[in-house]
Design an enzyme around this catalytic site. Sequence first.
Site, short mmCIF file in Angstrom:
data_model
loop_
_atom_site.label_atom_id
_atom_site.label_comp_id
_atom_site.label_asym_id
_atom_site.label_seq_id
_atom_site.Cartn_x
_atom_site.Cartn_y
_atom_site.Cartn_z
N ASP A 135 0.84 -1.20 0.00
CA ASP A 135 0.00 0.00 0.00
C ASP A 135 0.88 1.25 0.00
O ASP A 135 1.73 1.41 0.87
CB ASP A 135 -0.93 -0.01 1.22
CG ASP A 135 -2.13 0.92 1.02
OD1 ASP A 135 -2.43 1.26 -0.14
OD2 ASP A 135 -2.74 1.30 2.02
N HIS A 142 -4.68 13.64 1.06
CA HIS A 142 -4.88 12.77 2.23
C HIS A 142 -3.68 12.86 3.16
O HIS A 142 -3.83 13.02 4.38
CB HIS A 142 -5.09 11.32 1.77
CG HIS A 142 -5.08 10.31 2.88
ND1 HIS A 142 -6.13 10.16 3.77
CD2 HIS A 142 -4.14 9.40 3.26
CE1 HIS A 142 -5.83 9.20 4.64
NE2 HIS A 142 -4.63 8.73 4.36
N GLU A 209 -9.24 3.99 -2.36
CA GLU A 209 -7.98 3.81 -3.08
C GLU A 209 -8.23 3.14 -4.43
O GLU A 209 -9.22 2.45 -4.62
CB GLU A 209 -7.01 2.91 -2.29
CG GLU A 209 -6.71 3.42 -0.89
CD GLU A 209 -5.50 2.76 -0.25
OE1 GLU A 209 -4.69 2.15 -0.98
OE2 GLU A 209 -5.38 2.86 0.99
N ASP A 241 -9.22 0.15 1.90
CA ASP A 241 -8.23 -0.27 2.89
C ASP A 241 -8.75 0.09 4.28
O ASP A 241 -8.36 1.09 4.86
CB ASP A 241 -6.90 0.45 2.57
CG ASP A 241 -5.80 0.10 3.55
OD1 ASP A 241 -5.79 -1.04 4.04
OD2 ASP A 241 -4.94 0.96 3.81
N LYS A 261 -4.76 -2.29 10.08
CA LYS A 261 -5.06 -2.35 8.65
C LYS A 261 -5.22 -3.78 8.13
O LYS A 261 -5.83 -3.97 7.08
CB LYS A 261 -3.90 -1.71 7.86
CG LYS A 261 -3.60 -0.26 8.22
CD LYS A 261 -4.35 0.69 7.33
CE LYS A 261 -3.82 2.11 7.49
NZ LYS A 261 -4.52 3.03 6.60
N THR A 368 -4.90 6.43 0.06
CA THR A 368 -6.17 7.14 0.01
C THR A 368 -6.09 8.34 -0.93
O THR A 368 -5.17 9.15 -0.83
CB THR A 368 -6.55 7.63 1.42
OG1 THR A 368 -6.45 6.51 2.30
CG2 THR A 368 -7.95 8.20 1.45
CA CA Z 1 -4.18 2.86 2.86
#
Ligand code: CA
Length: 435
Positions: A135, A142, A209, A241, A261, A368
Site C-alpha cells: 500500500d 490525504h 484507493e 483499505d 489495517k 487514500t
Molecule cells: Ca491505505
Amino acid sequence: MAQLDHTHDPKLGSWVASANGHPDFPIQNLPLGIFSSGGGAPRGGVAIGDQILDLSAALAAGLFTGEAARAAEAACGSVLNPFLALGAGSRQALRARLSALLQAGRPDQGRVELCLRPASDCTLHLPAHIGDYTDFYVGIHHATNVGKQFRPDNPLLPNYKYVPIGYHGRASSIRPSGVPVRRPLGQTKPPDASEPGFGPSQRLDYELELGVWIGLGNELGTPIDIGKASDHVGGFCLLNDWSARDIQAWEYQPLGPFLSKNFASTISAWIVTPEALAPFRIAQPGRPGGDPAPLPYLTNEADQREGALDLELEVLLLTPGMRAKRLPPHRLALSNARHMYWTVAQMVTHHTSNGCNLQPGDLLGTGTISGPDQTSCGSILEATLGGKSPINLASGEERRFLQDGDEVILRARGCRDGFAPVGFGECRAMILPAA
Ligand code: CA
C-alpha cells in the site's frame, strides 16, 4: 502505454442490449474476473452489460484463435494469474476479439449467446491469487490532511516529495466486494488514559484507493525501468483499505500500520485493463512551485505526459437507519485519481528500484485518494476532522466513524468527451459487530 484503437470507438454498440449505455460495463470496457454459477467451479469471465461471458465455454465453442485463444486459455482457470503473466500483447489480442464477438451485427451472436450467464445468477471471487499486497501513500491531499491532525505546522514529512512512500500490507485478508467485514478487536490507548486497553475498535474508517494489478513480473535483482513500468501493469480495481484509527494511533510508531489495517481489505472484483482506461490517461498534474523534481530514476517524459488517470472516485454510505427508511446511499465524497502525487509507473519503478521482485497478481494500493476540499475526503477521519465534526444523514443519524451495519460503497468511472464512459463495478462491504 495502452493506445487508442477501434475498440474505444464510442459508436460501437453490442447485441447484448444491457451493455449499451451501461454505467460500468459497455463494450468499450470488457474487464475480466473470476465467477461461479450454478454450483460450478470458479472460472474466468468478462463483464458485458448485466451478463458475464464464460471464457471456458467460449474457448470450447472455438470462438478464439491464435494469440486471443492463448489469452483466453490463460484466463479460464480459477485465478487470472496466468493471464496477467502474459502481458500486454495477449491481453490486447483478447480484447480485440471480444470486441468483435460482442459487436452488434456480427455473425457470431448465436454461438456467443450460449456462453453468456446473467451476472445476477453468478458469484464473483477474487480475480487472482494475491501473492503480495503493497500500500502506497500517493494521495497528497490525504497525506496533508492526516498529517495536519498530528503536526499542524508540518503536515508533510520531508521525504514525501522524494519517495513514493509505501509499506507492505497483508494479502491474506483481501476479499472481493460483497463480503462483510468484522469490526476488529485491538489494543488502544485514548489520550487521557494512562494504560492501554483491549476491545472493539471505536474509530473504524474506510480508505478510498485505486488498486493496481501487476501483470508481468520482474526477476529478483532486476529493477523495472520507469520507461517500461506501464508494461508491468495488468489492470486496475477499487480498493477499500479498512482502517481502525484508534488501533493505528497507538501502534503505528515507529514501524507503521500493523493490526489497524490487516484485518480486512475489500476490492472490486473486475480487473479493468489498461486498454479500457486508455481514453482517460492525462498528463501528470504539475507539482506546486518549489517542489523538487522527481529523481532521474523516477522521471520519464512519456509517463509525465500521459501517466496519470482522470477517473471519478466516489464513496457512498448506507446505514441501517437509511435502509429502514428506504433512503438511497449518501455520497460521502467525490474525488478523482488525478490527485495522486506519484504516477502508477513511479510506484512500480520505485518498488523494484532496490531489486525487489513483483509477481503476476501482486496488488498495489495507491493510498487514500482525497481531493482538495471537504467534499472529496477519501476517509471519514478527514471528513469529520478526526471525529470532531459529525456527518449528518437524511435518516437523522450522524456519523463520526463507521457503526455496525453500515455499508461503504466505492465506485469509479472514467468520463471523457468523445468516448464511452466506463466504470469499475462496486467495491462494497458491510460492517459486522466485533466477535
Ligand atoms: Ca491505505
